[in-house]
Design a protein around this motif. Structure first.
Motif, PDB file in Angstrom:
ATOM      1  N   THR A 141       0.773  -1.124   0.072  1.00  0.00           N
ATOM      2  CA  THR A 141       0.145  -0.079   0.150  1.00  0.00           C
ATOM      3  C   THR A 141       0.802   1.240   0.121  1.00  0.00           C
ATOM      4  OG1 THR A 141      -2.011   1.071   0.976  1.00  0.00           O
ATOM      5  CG2 THR A 141      -0.152   0.252   2.711  1.00  0.00           C
ATOM      6  N   ARG A 142       0.422   2.336  -0.505  1.00  0.00           N
ATOM      7  CA  ARG A 142       1.300   3.487  -0.806  1.00  0.00           C
ATOM      8  C   ARG A 142       0.372   4.629  -1.255  1.00  0.00           C
ATOM      9  NH1 ARG A 142       3.395   2.319  -7.129  1.00  0.00           N
ATOM     10  NH2 ARG A 142       1.243   2.080  -8.004  1.00  0.00           N
ATOM     11  N   MET A 143       0.826   5.856  -1.270  1.00  0.00           N
ATOM     12  CA  MET A 143       0.411   6.986  -1.974  1.00  0.00           C
ATOM     13  C   MET A 143       1.135   7.602  -3.049  1.00  0.00           C
ATOM     14  SD  MET A 143      -1.319  10.713  -0.596  1.00  0.00           S
ATOM     15  CE  MET A 143      -2.430  11.393  -1.557  1.00  0.00           C
ATOM     16  N   VAL A 144       0.367   7.658  -4.207  1.00  0.00           N
ATOM     17  CA  VAL A 144       1.197   8.120  -5.262  1.00  0.00           C
ATOM     18  C   VAL A 144       0.735   9.372  -6.025  1.00  0.00           C
ATOM     19  CG1 VAL A 144       1.365   7.277  -7.910  1.00  0.00           C
ATOM     20  CG2 VAL A 144       1.064   5.583  -6.001  1.00  0.00           C
ATOM     21  N   PHE A 145       1.681  10.179  -6.386  1.00  0.00           N
ATOM     22  CA  PHE A 145       1.600  11.407  -7.132  1.00  0.00           C
ATOM     23  C   PHE A 145       2.207  11.830  -8.326  1.00  0.00           C
ATOM     24  CE2 PHE A 145       2.141  12.092  -2.511  1.00  0.00           C
ATOM     25  CZ  PHE A 145       1.139  12.872  -1.939  1.00  0.00           C
ATOM     26  N   LYS A 146       1.365  11.781  -9.459  1.00  0.00           N
ATOM     27  CA  LYS A 146       1.743  11.787 -10.771  1.00  0.00           C
ATOM     28  C   LYS A 146       1.726  13.475 -11.200  1.00  0.00           C
ATOM     29  CE  LYS A 146       0.028   7.527 -12.389  1.00  0.00           C
ATOM     30  NZ  LYS A 146      -0.740   6.712 -13.212  1.00  0.00           N
ATOM     31  N   LEU A 147       2.827  13.885 -11.628  1.00  0.00           N
ATOM     32  CA  LEU A 147       3.174  15.444 -11.723  1.00  0.00           C
ATOM     33  C   LEU A 147       3.076  15.470 -13.391  1.00  0.00           C
ATOM     34  CD1 LEU A 147       5.998  15.548  -9.344  1.00  0.00           C
ATOM     35  CD2 LEU A 147       3.740  15.994  -8.881  1.00  0.00           C
ATOM     36  N   ARG A 148       3.174  17.035 -13.538  1.00  0.00           N
ATOM     37  CA  ARG A 148       2.928  17.498 -14.762  1.00  0.00           C
ATOM     38  C   ARG A 148       3.912  16.969 -15.460  1.00  0.00           C
ATOM     39  NH1 ARG A 148      -0.601  22.495 -14.733  1.00  0.00           N
ATOM     40  NH2 ARG A 148       0.391  22.880 -16.936  1.00  0.00           N
ATOM     41  N   GLN A 149       3.816  16.211 -16.811  1.00  0.00           N
ATOM     42  CA  GLN A 149       4.634  15.695 -17.673  1.00  0.00           C
ATOM     43  C   GLN A 149       5.562  16.759 -18.465  1.00  0.00           C
ATOM     44  OE1 GLN A 149       3.008  12.775 -20.279  1.00  0.00           O
ATOM     45  NE2 GLN A 149       1.615  12.017 -18.708  1.00  0.00           N
ATOM     46  N   VAL A 223      10.021  27.252 -11.621  1.00  0.00           N
ATOM     47  CA  VAL A 223      10.889  26.428 -11.156  1.00  0.00           C
ATOM     48  C   VAL A 223      10.354  26.065  -9.571  1.00  0.00           C
ATOM     49  CG1 VAL A 223      13.463  25.760 -10.350  1.00  0.00           C
ATOM     50  CG2 VAL A 223      13.087  27.514 -12.157  1.00  0.00           C
ATOM     51  N   VAL A 224      10.056  24.883  -9.557  1.00  0.00           N
ATOM     52  CA  VAL A 224       9.240  24.406  -8.400  1.00  0.00           C
ATOM     53  C   VAL A 224       9.566  22.941  -7.921  1.00  0.00           C
ATOM     54  CG1 VAL A 224       6.914  23.427  -7.511  1.00  0.00           C
ATOM     55  CG2 VAL A 224       6.936  25.649  -8.854  1.00  0.00           C
ATOM     56  N   GLY A 225       9.908  23.107  -6.627  1.00  0.00           N
ATOM     57  CA  GLY A 225      10.322  21.629  -6.063  1.00  0.00           C
ATOM     58  C   GLY A 225       9.049  20.765  -5.451  1.00  0.00           C
ATOM     59  N   PHE A 226       8.782  19.848  -5.488  1.00  0.00           N
ATOM     60  CA  PHE A 226       7.858  18.785  -5.176  1.00  0.00           C
ATOM     61  C   PHE A 226       8.675  17.663  -4.390  1.00  0.00           C
ATOM     62  CE2 PHE A 226       4.904  15.325  -4.674  1.00  0.00           C
ATOM     63  CZ  PHE A 226       3.710  15.801  -4.775  1.00  0.00           C
ATOM     64  N   TRP A 227       8.407  17.533  -2.840  1.00  0.00           N
ATOM     65  CA  TRP A 227       9.298  16.690  -2.053  1.00  0.00           C
ATOM     66  C   TRP A 227       8.187  15.679  -1.538  1.00  0.00           C
ATOM     67  CZ3 TRP A 227      13.764  16.945  -4.437  1.00  0.00           C
ATOM     68  CH2 TRP A 227      14.217  17.972  -5.080  1.00  0.00           C
ATOM     69  N   VAL A 228       8.305  14.545  -1.300  1.00  0.00           N
ATOM     70  CA  VAL A 228       7.832  13.633  -0.511  1.00  0.00           C
ATOM     71  C   VAL A 228       8.979  13.517   1.018  1.00  0.00           C
ATOM     72  CG1 VAL A 228       7.084  11.334   0.432  1.00  0.00           C
ATOM     73  CG2 VAL A 228       6.298  12.421  -1.754  1.00  0.00           C
ATOM     74  N   ILE A 229       8.612  13.776   2.268  1.00  0.00           N
ATOM     75  CA  ILE A 229       9.465  13.868   3.259  1.00  0.00           C
ATOM     76  C   ILE A 229       8.679  12.862   4.367  1.00  0.00           C
ATOM     77  CG2 ILE A 229      10.330  14.990   5.015  1.00  0.00           C
ATOM     78  CD1 ILE A 229      10.754  17.391   3.343  1.00  0.00           C
ATOM     79  N   PHE A 230       9.622  11.994   4.862  1.00  0.00           N
ATOM     80  CA  PHE A 230       9.127  10.993   5.742  1.00  0.00           C
ATOM     81  C   PHE A 230       9.815  11.272   7.072  1.00  0.00           C
ATOM     82  CE2 PHE A 230       8.356   7.989   2.242  1.00  0.00           C
ATOM     83  CZ  PHE A 230       7.297   7.405   2.753  1.00  0.00           C
ATOM     84  N   PRO A 231       8.991  12.127   8.000  1.00  0.00           N
ATOM     85  CA  PRO A 231       9.627  12.347   9.328  1.00  0.00           C
ATOM     86  C   PRO A 231       9.925  11.385  10.231  1.00  0.00           C
ATOM     87  CG  PRO A 231       7.194  12.781   9.231  1.00  0.00           C
ATOM     88  CD  PRO A 231       7.680  12.195   7.938  1.00  0.00           C
ATOM     89  N   SER A 232       9.235  10.212  10.093  1.00  0.00           N
ATOM     90  CA  SER A 232       9.796   8.930  10.633  1.00  0.00           C
ATOM     91  C   SER A 232       9.497   7.687   9.545  1.00  0.00           C
ATOM     92  CB  SER A 232       8.655   8.757  11.942  1.00  0.00           C
ATOM     93  OG  SER A 232       8.741   7.519  12.441  1.00  0.00           O
ATOM     94  N   HIS A 233      10.009   6.388  10.009  1.00  0.00           N
ATOM     95  CA  HIS A 233       9.662   5.397   9.240  1.00  0.00           C
ATOM     96  C   HIS A 233       9.233   4.320   9.983  1.00  0.00           C
ATOM     97  CE1 HIS A 233      12.375   6.818   5.897  1.00  0.00           C
ATOM     98  NE2 HIS A 233      13.312   7.209   6.851  1.00  0.00           N
ATOM     99  N   GLY A 250       7.675   9.338 -15.202  1.00  0.00           N
ATOM    100  CA  GLY A 250       5.978   9.354 -15.293  1.00  0.00           C
ATOM    101  C   GLY A 250       5.690  10.775 -15.523  1.00  0.00           C
ATOM    102  N   PRO A 251       6.215  11.969 -14.737  1.00  0.00           N
ATOM    103  CA  PRO A 251       7.131  11.720 -13.439  1.00  0.00           C
ATOM    104  C   PRO A 251       5.960  11.265 -12.213  1.00  0.00           C
ATOM    105  CG  PRO A 251       7.032  13.961 -14.104  1.00  0.00           C
ATOM    106  CD  PRO A 251       6.071  13.318 -15.047  1.00  0.00           C
ATOM    107  N   ALA A 252       6.489  10.081 -11.349  1.00  0.00           N
ATOM    108  CA  ALA A 252       5.722   9.722 -10.273  1.00  0.00           C
ATOM    109  C   ALA A 252       6.830   9.933  -9.113  1.00  0.00           C
ATOM    110  CB  ALA A 252       5.468   8.311 -10.384  1.00  0.00           C
ATOM    111  N   CYS A 253       6.034  10.327  -7.974  1.00  0.00           N
ATOM    112  CA  CYS A 253       6.598  10.442  -6.822  1.00  0.00           C
ATOM    113  C   CYS A 253       5.771   9.731  -5.811  1.00  0.00           C
ATOM    114  CB  CYS A 253       6.587  11.933  -6.465  1.00  0.00           C
ATOM    115  SG  CYS A 253       7.900  12.330  -5.060  1.00  0.00           S
TER     116      CYS A 253
END
Length: 632
Positions: A141-149, A223-233, A250-253
């Motif tokens: 299970t996961r969450m997926v982000f598909k960004l502007r190609q 110029v924009v940054g899109f970041w997935v950050i895990f504060p804990s694992h 994709g681009p997929a994150c």
């Protein structure tokens, strides 16, 4: 001064806006359809359907049944919290065990949090198995982000691993050639001609949990940054060495919470009939940053790394509106010092220098690697073996550990009970790695990977330029065939005291490609000399970093049944070789070798990969040690 938060609805959409970021979410399903930020009306892919831009999904099955993939969507929308400081919304689906038909037997509550003055948003989900449900298994299970190609072309997952990525069209038949691994595509005619001749594969960008924590993409104009950050694992399965996907073409994150990659079915979560269970996945943080100057784009990565540290320091968050999420006051801590006792290394106790210590509900040595239902809390010890595990959710845990330089897994005899606000002081703990007698010879360094063995250069036909001059050259495609290139007619022979593991021990024991392109079993030989033979039982400690469909046989001095000292068939589902890794599920075998099978003078130990016809089966050895019989 922070801008005012707003929450509004329009038709089937819910909008959360803090003046910096505006989220558009489909209700009651909970699909994230829009992210407005930094001068871009939507960071998400407009070519994808609204259910396929920002979404949670799951792979599950009935026991023994086929894998079922489905998007997770809510049936009920509600506002959980709304104030000047934050807004939290819920999209919940409720499972009724009395309902007929085959449905995912989970109630799932998807949550989004937008805070005032914060450049980003938080996502988490509460998975709950109500009483009376049927048995089932969860693989991923996961969450997926598909960004502007057309905007996001540059990805970054570490200081060293950053690059311009292919376009999704490059993976199609007219632009790319699929290789024997389904996810691997040779870029024949890519839109960006600079990428021609490279191989693209999402597994090349996998990361250990312990090494990850922030990954994402940078767009051009603006110029924009899109970041997935895990504060804990703590909520991710498999502990610190579990490898997860991060980004891909994709681009997929991706925000991976639970998966089987690099381990296989052993790590699936199995739920029995009538079992109850609840777990909070997240929150994780989606951080957004921007710069008006393209020449400062790299600074967005540096800023994202700093933000990761801030998120880690703020964990556990104090703004989450769920009774199932434990705040700092509701958690406890465990501290102590881990020492190692190996009389053949030192006459005194040795500090477990930079070892890994963790709490897991797993109850047997090493089984934390495949534990998927509970939370895990891991830290690395300091130079002297000291550790403090903070912010532990109340419960009963096993204290697990492993130490680079020593084989095996530590598990404390006592279960550790953690309660709200408790501070457990365990004092000195001693790990005694398995050992019978003195070392006759050893190959490798026990760190659960194949680092230190020979990794070949990639075939130039299949290069990924990112890894050409990289310490992670094992990330390249097709390295299994390089074994044949180096050993076209006969197999590897390694002589103790003469051969160098860094040059002479291939990192993966794989099949050899024959003249007719059929893959043949391989037999590696370790030559060693004994000045004398001590009567009794010698021990071969065979530590594996990974195994995939391995039929392994170990013989001493002859290849007949009498000299066969160990065999195992169809071991492992890690797929580490074809997924460009150097470790998967760690396994340790202790093999008895009678002194009657050895001779004074020259001896040979044979390692046979007996399965043929499989290009990507094999075993990755971590460490081998032959011990003489124990002295009285």
């Amino acid at each position: 001064m922070a801008k005012i938060l707003s929450l509004s609805s329009q038709g089937s959409y819910v909008m959360l806006d803090n003046g910096l970021v505006k989220l558009t979410i489909l209700r009651p399903q909970g699909f994230l359809t829009g992210i407005k930020y930094g001068g871009m009306d939507n960071l998400l892919d407009l070519k994808s359907s609204e259910t396929n831009r920002g979404y949670w999904d799951i792979n599950w099955s009935l026991p023994g049944g086929q894998d079922r993939y489905q998007l997770i969507k809510g049936d009920d929308y509600s506002v959980v919290h709304s104030s000047n400081e934050s807004i939290e919304v819920s999209f919940r689906s409720t499972y009724d065990p009395s309902t007929s038909g085959i449905r995912l037997p989970l109630s799932i509550d998807l949550r989004y949090i937008l805070r005032a003055g914060v450049s980003g948003f938080y996502c988490y989900a509460i998975y709950e198995l109500p009483p009376g449900c049927r048995a089932f298994d969860v693989a991923q299970t996961r969450m997926v982000f598909k960004l502007r190609q057309e905007r996001f072309h540059y990805m970054a997952i570490s200081d060293e691993k950053q690059r311009v990525m292919p376009m999704p069209e490059d993976l199609l038949q007219n632009r790319g050639k699929k290789l024997i691994v389904p996810e691997s595509v040779l870029l024949v005619n890519p839109i960006n001609p600079h990428l021609k001749g490279e191989v693209d594969d999402k597994y090349q960008y996998s990361m250990d949990n312990k090494d990850g924590g922030v990954h994402g993409w940078i767009s051009s104009s603006p110029v924009v940054g899109f970041w997935v950050i895990f504060p804990s694992h703590e909520f991710r399965n498999g502990g610190p060495t579990k490898q997860n996907l991060t980004v891909h073409t994709g681009p997929a994150c991706l925000a991976m919470f639970h998966g089987t990659h690099y381990i296989g079915e052993d790590i699936m979560a199995h739920f029995k009939d009538g079992e109850t269970w609840r777990k909070v996945f997240g929150p994780f943080f989606v951080y957004l940053n921007s710069t008006p100057n393209i020449s400062n784009a790299y600074n967005l990565w540096l800023d994202a790394k700093k933000q990761r540290l801030l998120e880690e320091a703020a964990w556990p968050y104090d703004f989450v509106s769920s009774p199932y999420y434990f705040t700092s006051k509701e958690r406890g801590s465990v501290s102590g010092r881990l020492l190692v006792q190996d009389r053949f290394v030192s006459s005194s106790l040795v500090p477990a220098k930079y070892g890994y210590v963790g709490l897991s509900v797993a109850t047997t040595e090493g089984s934390w690697q495949t534990e998927s239902k509970g939370y895990q809390f891991w830290v690395q010890t300091d130079l002297n073996g000291n550790f403090t595990i903070k912010n532990v959710i109340p419960g009963a845990y096993g204290l697990h550990g492993w130490v680079p330089g020593f084989i095996g897994d530590y598990l404390d005899n006592a279960r550790i009970s953690v309660s709200s606000g408790s501070q457990k002081q365990l004092g000195n703990l001693t790990y005694v790695p398995i050992r019978d007698g003195p070392t006759v010879w050893q190959i490798g360094f026990p760190d659960r990977t194949t680092i230190g063995f020979y990794v070949p250069d990639v075939n130039p036909m299949y290069a990924n330029k990112l890894f050409l001059n990289s310490p992670e050259k094992f990330r390249q495609y097709g390295l299994w065939d390089r074994y044949t290139d180096l050993n076209p007619k006969s197999d590897q022979v390694f002589t103790i005291g003469v051969s160098d593991p860094k040059k002479d021990w291939f990192f993966a024991h794989v099949d050899r490609r024959g003249e007719d392109n059929k893959y043949l079993p391989t037999q590696w030989e370790i030559k060693f000399n004994l000045d004398s033979v001590t009567s009794g039982i010698y021990k071969l400690r065979l530590a594996m970093a990974s195994a995939t469909r391995t039929d392994l046989q170990v013989h001493i001095n002859d290849m007949d049944v009498k000299h066969l000292v160990f065999q195992v068939q169809n071991l492992g589902m890690d797929n580490t070789v074809c997924r460009h890794g150097i470790h998967g599920l760690y396994r340790l075998y202790s093999i008895d070798i009678s002194s009657s099978l050895l001779v004074k003078g020259d001896n040979s130990l044979f390692l046979t990969q007996a399965r043929g016809g499989d290009a990507i089966c094999g075993v990755l050895y971590d460490y081998l040690r032959l011990e003489a019989p124990a002295s009285s």
